[in-house]
Design a protein around this motif. Structure first.
Motif, PDB file in Angstrom:
ATOM      1  N   SER A  22       0.815  -1.221   0.000  1.00  9.37           N
ATOM      2  CA  SER A  22       0.000   0.000   0.000  1.00  9.37           C
ATOM      3  C   SER A  22       0.841   1.260   0.000  1.00  9.37           C
ATOM      4  CB  SER A  22      -0.925   0.000   1.226  1.00  9.37           C
ATOM      5  OG  SER A  22      -0.170  -0.077   2.422  1.00  9.37           O
ATOM      6  N   ASP A  23       2.159   1.099   0.116  1.00  4.48           N
ATOM      7  CA  ASP A  23       3.053   2.256   0.149  1.00  4.48           C
ATOM      8  C   ASP A  23       4.115   2.130  -0.933  1.00  4.48           C
ATOM      9  OD1 ASP A  23       4.111   4.660   1.082  1.00  4.48           O
ATOM     10  OD2 ASP A  23       5.464   3.645   2.484  1.00  4.48           O
ATOM     11  N   ALA A  24       3.744   1.520  -2.052  1.00  6.20           N
ATOM     12  CA  ALA A  24       4.698   1.342  -3.147  1.00  6.20           C
ATOM     13  C   ALA A  24       5.181   2.700  -3.638  1.00  6.20           C
ATOM     14  CB  ALA A  24       4.045   0.573  -4.292  1.00  6.20           C
ATOM     15  N   LYS A  25       6.487   2.827  -3.785  1.00  8.57           N
ATOM     16  CA  LYS A  25       7.077   4.094  -4.213  1.00  8.57           C
ATOM     17  C   LYS A  25       7.038   4.173  -5.749  1.00  8.57           C
ATOM     18  CE  LYS A  25       8.100   4.889   0.088  1.00  8.57           C
ATOM     19  NZ  LYS A  25       7.301   5.850   0.894  1.00  8.57           N
ATOM     20  N   LYS A  35      -4.976   0.951  -2.786  1.00  8.24           N
ATOM     21  CA  LYS A  35      -3.526   1.164  -2.702  1.00  8.24           C
ATOM     22  C   LYS A  35      -2.771  -0.151  -2.885  1.00  8.24           C
ATOM     23  CE  LYS A  35      -3.748   5.166   0.399  1.00  8.24           C
ATOM     24  NZ  LYS A  35      -3.343   5.699   1.726  1.00  8.24           N
ATOM     25  N   ILE A  36      -3.319  -1.218  -2.324  1.00 14.32           N
ATOM     26  CA  ILE A  36      -2.678  -2.521  -2.466  1.00 14.32           C
ATOM     27  C   ILE A  36      -2.696  -2.975  -3.916  1.00 14.32           C
ATOM     28  CG2 ILE A  36      -2.959  -4.981  -1.904  1.00 14.32           C
ATOM     29  CD1 ILE A  36      -3.786  -4.129   0.900  1.00 14.32           C
ATOM     30  N   ILE A  37      -3.817  -2.771  -4.590  1.00  4.20           N
ATOM     31  CA  ILE A  37      -3.906  -3.150  -6.007  1.00  4.20           C
ATOM     32  C   ILE A  37      -2.913  -2.339  -6.830  1.00  4.20           C
ATOM     33  CG2 ILE A  37      -5.393  -3.031  -8.040  1.00  4.20           C
ATOM     34  CD1 ILE A  37      -7.705  -3.934  -6.250  1.00  4.20           C
ATOM     35  N   ARG A  64       0.053  -3.898  -9.080  1.00  7.31           N
ATOM     36  CA  ARG A  64       0.281  -3.517 -10.486  1.00  7.31           C
ATOM     37  C   ARG A  64       1.708  -3.014 -10.686  1.00  7.31           C
ATOM     38  NH1 ARG A  64      -5.382  -0.248 -11.931  1.00  7.31           N
ATOM     39  NH2 ARG A  64      -6.732  -2.108 -11.906  1.00  7.31           N
ATOM     40  N   TYR A  65       2.173  -2.228  -9.729  1.00  3.95           N
ATOM     41  CA  TYR A  65       3.515  -1.655  -9.840  1.00  3.95           C
ATOM     42  C   TYR A  65       4.588  -2.752  -9.879  1.00  3.95           C
ATOM     43  CZ  TYR A  65       7.837   0.642  -8.377  1.00  3.95           C
ATOM     44  OH  TYR A  65       9.132   1.070  -8.285  1.00  3.95           O
ATOM     45  N   TRP A  66       4.525  -3.676  -8.914  1.00  3.22           N
ATOM     46  CA  TRP A  66       5.560  -4.705  -8.838  1.00  3.22           C
ATOM     47  C   TRP A  66       5.458  -5.688 -10.003  1.00  3.22           C
ATOM     48  CZ3 TRP A  66       9.855  -4.171  -6.443  1.00  3.22           C
ATOM     49  CH2 TRP A  66       9.937  -3.378  -5.301  1.00  3.22           C
ATOM     50  N   SER A 110       7.262 -10.871   4.065  1.00  2.00           N
ATOM     51  CA  SER A 110       6.676  -9.535   3.942  1.00  2.00           C
ATOM     52  C   SER A 110       5.668  -9.502   2.794  1.00  2.00           C
ATOM     53  CB  SER A 110       7.767  -8.495   3.687  1.00  2.00           C
ATOM     54  OG  SER A 110       8.227  -8.576   2.350  1.00  2.00           O
ATOM     55  N   PRO A 111       4.742  -8.534   2.797  1.00  2.00           N
ATOM     56  CA  PRO A 111       3.743  -8.462   1.722  1.00  2.00           C
ATOM     57  C   PRO A 111       4.355  -8.396   0.324  1.00  2.00           C
ATOM     58  CG  PRO A 111       3.089  -7.048   3.540  1.00  2.00           C
ATOM     59  CD  PRO A 111       4.465  -7.544   3.868  1.00  2.00           C
ATOM     60  N   VAL A 112       5.372  -7.540   0.138  1.00  2.00           N
ATOM     61  CA  VAL A 112       5.949  -7.402  -1.199  1.00  2.00           C
ATOM     62  C   VAL A 112       6.732  -8.656  -1.587  1.00  2.00           C
ATOM     63  CG1 VAL A 112       7.591  -6.110  -2.612  1.00  2.00           C
ATOM     64  CG2 VAL A 112       6.008  -4.881  -1.135  1.00  2.00           C
TER      65      VAL A 112
END
Length: 804
Positions: free
Chosen positions: A133-136, A181-183, A187-189, A208-210
């Motif tokens: 949820s805090d992907a940069k 935010k998680i979605i 998508r980002y990763w 960890s989540p990521v």
């Protein structure tokens, strides 16, 4: 394809609107579609890139260019932002790889990126977060839908995992809802992996989540990856082939690569020397010796060393994945509560010391009101381990230190030493009491210590990496870069060829064919025989089993004398003990543990690589039995247990005209099994449960559901029913081998005391598995009407009648 003038015009418009990142991305897309325009748009790109760089932090300006034009050999994710020795190992490794013309990129928190940039400005880095949820996400990136979103189950899982981490790390201070935010993070990763197309990913941790998302993406896209963790020794890095649970796509990827072997003879002493040079834990303020007087006692001391639960193997409990060894314990707190309840039952004089992890904020003070329980948050971990009788822990570093100090250690989560007979492992509550007792009695402890020495030798040669300044203790970043180089050079494929027949879901009796030839090299087998009463049949059982071990390769026998009251049996066991044989292990309990306890103790003596043949002391086997059971067991990877036809074998009982006092000699049993084994109509039968009198158990089944539940089922009866139903709950099969036979006399070990035990334990089964007895009644009715089973009975009956 020519880009339209509108596209170039739109890109220019974005630039004039100071949307430099989006303009840069559009220019680059235009060039990819039509490379001939590269020279004409070169100035546009330079200007846009210059503006993007001006808007970014100087330390990361070069690194945050749009990733869709970067393809690298290795992607690395690191979530630890503090200054730790392992960072030096990773960064120096990547720098060595750069010198070998392998490109890499690090995704990490900003503090680490700044240190990397100062030391190795040539390495590509990008700021990232441990949270989905805090992907940069760089401003210029346009996110596209991920294939992960097609699975509702996965999305719900990531939502649950993210919230758990946020609650524990940020005290619940996060905005809701966070699903969008998680979605975006997913998508980002997904886009990061897709566009960078790495040949290998090094993923820091698997909990960890990521990290969990990255593992899923890599598996879906067949990208090689390796889990990296803090090493089992402080200040070291380990290549975690288990990925904490053994589901790593690239399992044994780096460990399997060749390297120069260490010539160190005593690894335990060697690493103890290393421990004296480094701090046992990274938390200096939790390293005092304030409770020295408390430890001066003659009482046995049980030490619990807590873990950072989010980073431990237990953190993925109840996840989307199906690991091999998943602990039922969700936190250190749960382990502490169960230990506090169980230890007084083991010994009322035990002093229970709890050493929580510094990250564990649980209030354990309520336990200090109980006698013999103390909470020591600031005491030196080395000092506590030295004084402890046994240690209990979920922390991998604590496990290693205990092993080096030769302390019996009870573990509650998967780690690098799981399943190789080093620790007393607990994954289910039913195992806790049994393993605590085994640790106190030091059952099989010498062999565990020897295995630990072997493991540390292996780890130093294949898995464990030290900082360059500790090069005399093992491999360094240069060694790691050499191994990664070999992997990148080699063509790697994961092959899975399941040519076996798929067994249908159980409704009516299902038969399947078993080939005479095994498609794999069968594992060793340990025959476990619990012994209590009935001298004549017990001696025959053991003698027949010894003949099997003598005539077959790689079969060992484990005899557990469960405090037998029979003087003839005791004398016979003593005679066997006086004859030195490597293939026979004899253990005599000082107290009667009952059938379940004797079986579990036998399992604890079993070789890590060996499957189990559990044999009642009133069961007689042929020298051909094991090969037939193994042929059936390995005809399908989902088969967990196998039992043969029997005179008294539950659902595999065959009605035969055999007198009650008649004992088949082994030659007769060999003739029966040989005739059945060579038959062209070799059948296996899918069963609801298997009978414990003669039960082949794959060692992997024990890794899945654990041992027999002696806490619930006491001295005996129905424990194998519970065991088999637990396996079915995990999607595994219990089957009968219709071309193998065992002569089971029955009701010798427990005699007249069996009925009360049966009634009590059947009630336990009925409560735990409400539909079980109805299923069994239906199955028995169906099997009686089965033409195939009737034919099998007639065939076996004809062979037996010839003998009798």
């Amino acid at each position: 394809m020519k880009p339209s003038k509108v596209s170039i015009k739109k890109a220019n418009q974005l630039y004039y609107e100071k949307k430099y990142g989006k303009a840069l991305k559009m220019y680059q897309k235009i060039i990819r579609d039509n490379p001939k325009l590269a020279s004409s748009l070169d100035l546009n790109i330079k200007l846009a890139q210059e503006k993007v760089n001006q808007n970014l932090s100087k330390s990361v300006a070069k690194k945050l260019t749009p990733f869709n034009i970067e393809k690298v050999d290795i992607l690395v994710t690191i979530w630890l932002s503090g200054d730790e020795p392992i960072h030096n190992i990773i960064i120096e490794t990547l720098n060595f790889l750069e010198s070998k013309c392998f490109t890499s990129k690090i995704f990490a928190p900003n503090p680490l990126i700044e240190r990397v940039y100062k030391k190795f400005p040539n390495l590509l880095t990008q700021q990232s977060s441990i949270y989905l949820s805090d992907a940069k996400v760089p401003q210029e990136i346009i996110l596209k839908k991920s294939f992960i979103e097609d699975s509702k189950h996965l999305i719900e899982y990531f939502l649950k995992l993210e919230e758990k981490w946020l609650v524990q790390n940020r005290d619940g201070s996060f905005g809701k809802p966070i699903k969008d935010k998680i979605i975006n993070g997913i998508r980002y990763w997904t886009q990061v992996i897709t566009t960078h197309s790495p040949k290998l990913m090094l993923i820091w941790g698997s909990s960890s989540p990521v990290s969990t998302l990255l593992i899923e993406i890599c598996k879906a896209k067949s990208i090689k990856y390796q889990i990296i963790e803090r090493g089992l020794l402080p200040g070291t890095l380990i290549m975690d082939d288990n990925a904490q649970f053994g589901y790593s796509y690239s399992n044994h990827l780096l460990s399997a690569t060749t390297s120069t072997r260490s010539t160190i003879h005593s690894h335990l002493n060697h690493f103890n020397s290393y421990l004296r040079k480094v701090s046992a834990i990274p938390y200096k303020e939790f390293n005092d010796n304030t409770s020295e007087n408390l430890l001066k006692t003659d009482q046995p001391i049980v030490l619990f060393i807590g873990s950072n639960d989010l980073g431990a193997a237990i953190s993925l409990h109840d996840t989307f994945f199906q690991p091999l060894n998943v602990s039922v314990y969700k936190s250190s707190q749960e382990v502490v509560w169960d230990l506090a309840e169980s230890l007084p039952l083991l010994d009322k004089n035990i002093q229970f010391i709890i050493k929580p992890h510094p990250a564990d904020k649980t209030d354990y003070s309520i336990l200090e009101g109980k006698s013999n329980i103390n909470i020591l948050r600031k005491d030196n971990i080395n000092n506590l381990i030295d004084k402890a009788t046994i240690c209990c822990t979920l922390c991998s570093t604590a496990i290693a230190i205990c092993l080096l100090k030769k302390k019996p250690v009870v573990t509650f989560s998967s780690s690098d030493i799981s399943g190789i007979d080093i620790a007393y492992e607990v994954y289910r509550k039913s195992e806790l009491f049994s393993q605590l007792r085994n640790a106190f009695l030091k059952i099989n402890f010498e062999e565990k210590t020897s295995n630990a020495d072997t493991y540390f030798s292996f780890a130093s040669n294949y898995r464990l990496y030290f900082e360059s300044k500790f090069h005399e203790y093992g491999h360094t970043p240069l060694s790691l870069s050499n191994r990664i180089s070999k992997i990148l050079y080699l063509h790697h494929k994961r092959l899975y060829n399941d040519s076996t027949q798929k067994i249908q879901t159980l409704s009516t009796p299902v038969f399947f064919s078993v080939d005479k030839k095994l498609t794999i090299q069968p594992p060793p087998v340990d025959i476990i025989i619990p012994i209590y009463d009935g001298f004549k049949i017990t001696k025959a059982c053991i003698d027949y089993a010894i003949n099997v071990a003598t005539s077959c390769q790689n079969i060992h026998i484990i005899l557990i004398n469960d405090c037998s009251p029979n003087s003839q049996i005791v004398k016979y066991i003593d005679e066997l003990s006086s004859i030195p044989r490597d293939d026979i292990k004899i253990h005599s309990n000082k107290i009667n543990t009952g059938y379940s306890g004797a079986v579990n103790i036998g399992i604890s003596f079993s070789r890590p690589s060996a499957d189990i043949l559990l044999l009642n002391s009133d069961a007689l086997i042929s020298t051909h039995l094991v090969r037939s059971l193994q042929a059936t067991a390995f005809s399908n990877p989902r088969i967990a247990t196998v039992c043969p036809l029997s005179t008294d074998g539950g659902l595999m009982t065959i009605p035969l005209n055999v007198p009650d006092n008649y004992l088949f000699n082994q030659n007769d049993l060999n003739h029966i099994d040989s005739t059945m084994h060579e038959s062209n109509n070799r059948l296996g039968l899918l069963l609801p449960i298997n009978h414990g009198a003669c039960l082949y158990i794959k060692k992997s089944a024990l890794h899945i559901v654990g041992v027999f539940n002696e806490f619930e089922f006491g001295r005996g009866y129905s424990e194998e029913i519970d065991f088999c139903l637990r396996l079915r709950n995990h999607g595994f099969y219990n089957v009968g081998c219709c071309f193998a036979f065992v002569h089971h006399v029955g009701q010798i070990s427990f005699g007249e005391h069996s009925n009360p035990l049966k009634i009590k334990n059947r009630r336990i089964i009925e409560k735990k598995y409400p539909h079980y007895f109805a299923e069994i009644r239906n199955f028995i009715s169906e099997i009686k009407n089965s033409d195939k089973f009737t034919e099998i009975c007639k065939k076996l009956g004809a062979i037996v009648n010839e003998i009798i």
